[in-house]
Design an enzyme around this catalytic site. Structure first.
Site, PDB file in Angstrom:
ATOM      1  N   ASN A 271       0.872  -1.181   0.000  1.00 45.56           N
ATOM      2  CA  ASN A 271       0.000   0.000   0.000  1.00 45.56           C
ATOM      3  C   ASN A 271       0.904   1.224   0.000  1.00 45.56           C
ATOM      4  O   ASN A 271       1.534   1.535   1.007  1.00 45.56           O
ATOM      5  CB  ASN A 271      -0.898  -0.023   1.245  1.00 45.56           C
ATOM      6  CG  ASN A 271      -1.723   1.257   1.372  1.00 45.56           C
ATOM      7  OD1 ASN A 271      -1.806   2.036   0.430  1.00 45.56           O
ATOM      8  ND2 ASN A 271      -2.328   1.449   2.531  1.00 45.56           N
ATOM      9  N   TRP A 272       0.953   1.880  -1.134  1.00 47.27           N
ATOM     10  CA  TRP A 272       1.897   2.998  -1.277  1.00 47.27           C
ATOM     11  C   TRP A 272       1.366   4.308  -0.709  1.00 47.27           C
ATOM     12  O   TRP A 272       2.072   5.317  -0.710  1.00 47.27           O
ATOM     13  CB  TRP A 272       2.265   3.176  -2.746  1.00 47.27           C
ATOM     14  CG  TRP A 272       3.257   2.148  -3.223  1.00 47.27           C
ATOM     15  CD1 TRP A 272       3.880   1.185  -2.468  1.00 47.27           C
ATOM     16  CD2 TRP A 272       3.771   2.000  -4.553  1.00 47.27           C
ATOM     17  NE1 TRP A 272       4.741   0.444  -3.245  1.00 47.27           N
ATOM     18  CE2 TRP A 272       4.691   0.919  -4.527  1.00 47.27           C
ATOM     19  CE3 TRP A 272       3.538   2.656  -5.762  1.00 47.27           C
ATOM     20  CZ2 TRP A 272       5.380   0.501  -5.667  1.00 47.27           C
ATOM     21  CZ3 TRP A 272       4.228   2.239  -6.896  1.00 47.27           C
ATOM     22  CH2 TRP A 272       5.138   1.172  -6.841  1.00 47.27           C
ATOM     23  N   LYS A 273       0.122   4.320  -0.308  1.00 42.28           N
ATOM     24  CA  LYS A 273      -0.463   5.535   0.279  1.00 42.28           C
ATOM     25  C   LYS A 273      -0.200   6.731  -0.664  1.00 42.28           C
ATOM     26  O   LYS A 273      -0.277   6.559  -1.866  1.00 42.28           O
ATOM     27  CB  LYS A 273       0.085   5.738   1.694  1.00 42.28           C
ATOM     28  CG  LYS A 273      -0.042   4.439   2.510  1.00 42.28           C
ATOM     29  CD  LYS A 273       0.322   4.555   3.944  1.00 42.28           C
ATOM     30  CE  LYS A 273       0.140   3.181   4.618  1.00 42.28           C
ATOM     31  NZ  LYS A 273       0.356   3.198   6.050  1.00 42.28           N
TER      32      LYS A 273
ATOM     33  N   HIS B  67      -9.296   1.603   5.151  1.00 40.31           N
ATOM     34  CA  HIS B  67      -7.970   1.686   5.770  1.00 40.31           C
ATOM     35  C   HIS B  67      -8.035   2.645   6.960  1.00 40.31           C
ATOM     36  O   HIS B  67      -8.768   3.640   6.916  1.00 40.31           O
ATOM     37  CB  HIS B  67      -6.942   2.174   4.741  1.00 40.31           C
ATOM     38  CG  HIS B  67      -5.542   2.060   5.263  1.00 40.31           C
ATOM     39  ND1 HIS B  67      -4.996   2.996   6.099  1.00 40.31           N
ATOM     40  CD2 HIS B  67      -4.600   1.094   5.102  1.00 40.31           C
ATOM     41  CE1 HIS B  67      -3.761   2.612   6.422  1.00 40.31           C
ATOM     42  NE2 HIS B  67      -3.500   1.472   5.827  1.00 40.31           N
TER      43      HIS B  67
ATOM     44  N   GLU C 171      -6.230   4.944   7.962  1.00 41.63           N
ATOM     45  CA  GLU C 171      -5.968   6.360   7.661  1.00 41.63           C
ATOM     46  C   GLU C 171      -7.198   7.019   7.048  1.00 41.63           C
ATOM     47  O   GLU C 171      -7.452   8.195   7.272  1.00 41.63           O
ATOM     48  CB  GLU C 171      -4.742   6.474   6.738  1.00 41.63           C
ATOM     49  CG  GLU C 171      -3.452   6.181   7.503  1.00 41.63           C
ATOM     50  CD  GLU C 171      -2.360   5.532   6.686  1.00 41.63           C
ATOM     51  OE1 GLU C 171      -2.439   5.536   5.443  1.00 41.63           O
ATOM     52  OE2 GLU C 171      -1.420   4.982   7.304  1.00 41.63           O
TER      53      GLU C 171
ATOM     54  N   GLU D 283      -5.132  -4.751  10.593  1.00 42.13           N
ATOM     55  CA  GLU D 283      -4.057  -3.784  10.803  1.00 42.13           C
ATOM     56  C   GLU D 283      -4.291  -3.043  12.119  1.00 42.13           C
ATOM     57  O   GLU D 283      -5.096  -2.101  12.160  1.00 42.13           O
ATOM     58  CB  GLU D 283      -4.028  -2.766   9.658  1.00 42.13           C
ATOM     59  CG  GLU D 283      -3.755  -3.373   8.305  1.00 42.13           C
ATOM     60  CD  GLU D 283      -3.174  -2.358   7.328  1.00 42.13           C
ATOM     61  OE1 GLU D 283      -2.101  -2.640   6.793  1.00 42.13           O
ATOM     62  OE2 GLU D 283      -3.753  -1.277   7.141  1.00 42.13           O
TER      63      GLU D 283
ATOM     64  N   GLY E 125       3.066   2.089  10.596  1.00 43.00           N
ATOM     65  CA  GLY E 125       4.086   3.120  10.418  1.00 43.00           C
ATOM     66  C   GLY E 125       4.847   3.466  11.685  1.00 43.00           C
ATOM     67  O   GLY E 125       5.531   4.486  11.746  1.00 43.00           O
TER      68      GLY E 125
ATOM     69  N   SER F  74       3.821  -2.394  10.178  1.00 43.99           N
ATOM     70  CA  SER F  74       5.274  -2.508  10.347  1.00 43.99           C
ATOM     71  C   SER F  74       5.833  -3.860   9.907  1.00 43.99           C
ATOM     72  O   SER F  74       6.756  -4.400  10.526  1.00 43.99           O
ATOM     73  CB  SER F  74       5.675  -2.193  11.792  1.00 43.99           C
ATOM     74  OG  SER F  74       5.309  -0.859  12.115  1.00 43.99           O
TER      75      SER F  74
ATOM     76  N   GLY G 257       3.054  -1.178   4.131  1.00 49.08           N
ATOM     77  CA  GLY G 257       3.203   0.223   3.768  1.00 49.08           C
ATOM     78  C   GLY G 257       4.662   0.541   3.489  1.00 49.08           C
ATOM     79  O   GLY G 257       5.199   0.256   2.409  1.00 49.08           O
ATOM     80  N   GLY G 258       5.337   1.102   4.485  1.00 48.01           N
ATOM     81  CA  GLY G 258       6.706   1.617   4.337  1.00 48.01           C
ATOM     82  C   GLY G 258       7.674   0.680   3.622  1.00 48.01           C
ATOM     83  O   GLY G 258       8.377   1.097   2.693  1.00 48.01           O
TER      84      GLY G 258
HETATM   85  P1  13P Z   1       3.388   0.174   7.519  1.00 45.58           P
HETATM   86  O1  13P Z   1       3.799  -1.137   6.880  1.00 45.58           O
HETATM   87  O2  13P Z   1       4.187   1.343   7.058  1.00 45.58           O
HETATM   88  O3  13P Z   1       3.305   0.039   9.005  1.00 45.58           O
HETATM   89  O4  13P Z   1       1.883   0.470   7.008  1.00 45.58           O
HETATM   90  C1  13P Z   1       0.938  -0.527   7.097  1.00 45.58           C
HETATM   91  C2  13P Z   1      -0.242  -0.128   6.328  1.00 45.58           C
HETATM   92  O5  13P Z   1      -0.919   0.828   6.670  1.00 45.58           O
HETATM   93  C3  13P Z   1      -0.572  -0.896   5.124  1.00 45.58           C
HETATM   94  O6  13P Z   1      -1.853  -0.592   4.690  1.00 45.58           O
END
Ligand code: 13P
Length: 252
Positions: free
Chosen positions: A9-11, A95, A97, A167, A173, A213, A234-235
């Site tokens: 997920n590149w956000k 999600h 966020e 999640e 993150g 994470s 994500g990251g």
């Molecule tokens: P991180 O892997 O950066 O913690 O993010 C997880 C995420 O929100 C994937 O949707």
């Protein structure tokens, strides 16, 4: 052997050019991977979606969001029809966020899931508790509500093929990932709740991912668990090196 799923997920990261560069950097690693072995997906920006969809058939493209109305005066939104036109079959819904910054609720997620159902798309529905809920021992209660309200009145066929991403909000993150045994316990609970509440008879296709994470060093701690089918990352999905390293781990 179970099919493993890795979704990046590149956000709000990476331009179209950066997306192309990323695919070039990982293409050697992914060229021989069969989807029965590892399904690899990426949720890039909306602008990069059609490009990603065109330049590789080894990565399935995932929208990060969608609006529940078919069309109309919703400035800044994207409809299911717009996604279908560029052959997108998957979308992230709910999600944390989106829930936190854009006031998405279980009810609005439910409307979005219904829009996907109507158009034969596959949802990656995200659930998870906040740090306060976790500390208060409310994780399972929160997730049960997110599932019951989010998946309300959806067909069994749609739910059978859904992907649920667990999640924990406090693990996103932060570098602080959930203990893998706790993640396994929640993944099994998610399957149990769906089976009971929606009277599911067949749900071999239902997949549960862990997110929060995840990185090459810990991905297998999760994905090797019985009820965890993959990871939403994500990251660590942003750099081709760590993305490739996670794929290599999943091949083990
Ligand atoms: P991180 O892997 O950066 O913690 O993010 C997880 C995420 O929100 C994937 O949707």
């Amino acid at each position: 052997m179970k099919t493993k799923i890795l979704i990046g997920n590149w956000k709000m990261n990476k331009t179209i050019q950066e997306t192309i560069g990323f695919v070039c950097a990982v293409k050697e690693t992914i060229k021989d991977i069969e989807p029965e072995q590892i399904m690899i997906g990426i949720a890039p920006s909306f602008l990069a979606l059609p490009v990603l969809e065109k330049i590789t058939d080894k990565i399935f493209s995932v929208a990060q969001n969608v609006h529940y109305e078919e069309k109309g005066a919703y400035t800044g939104e994207i409809s299911v029809e717009m996604l279908k036109e560029i052959e997108i079959d998957y979308a992230l819904i709910g999600h944390s966020e989106r829930r936190k910054y854009f006031n998405e609720s279980n009810e609005s997620c439910n409307l979005k899931l219904k829009a996907l159902e109507k158009n034969q798309m596959i949802a990656v529905y995200c659930v998870g508790e906040t740090i306060e809920e976790y500390r208060d021992g409310k994780t399972k209660a929160v997730i049960k509500t997110q599932l019951i309200e989010g998946l309300k009145d959806l067909s069994k066929e749609f739910i059978e093929n859904i992907i649920i991403a667990y999640e924990p909000v406090w693990a996103i993150g932060t570098g602080e990932s959930a203990n893998e045994d706790i993640a396994q316990d929640i993944a099994s609970y998610i399957k149990e709740v769906i089976k009971e509440e929606f009277k599911m008879k067949y749900f071999d296709n239902l997949k549960v991912l862990y997110g929060g994470s995840v990185k090459p060093e810990n991905i297998n701690d999760y994905v090797n668990k019985d009820d965890i089918d993959g990871a939403l990352v994500g990251g660590a999905s942003l750099s081709p090196d760590s993305f490739v390293a996670m794929i290599e781990k999943l091949k083990e």
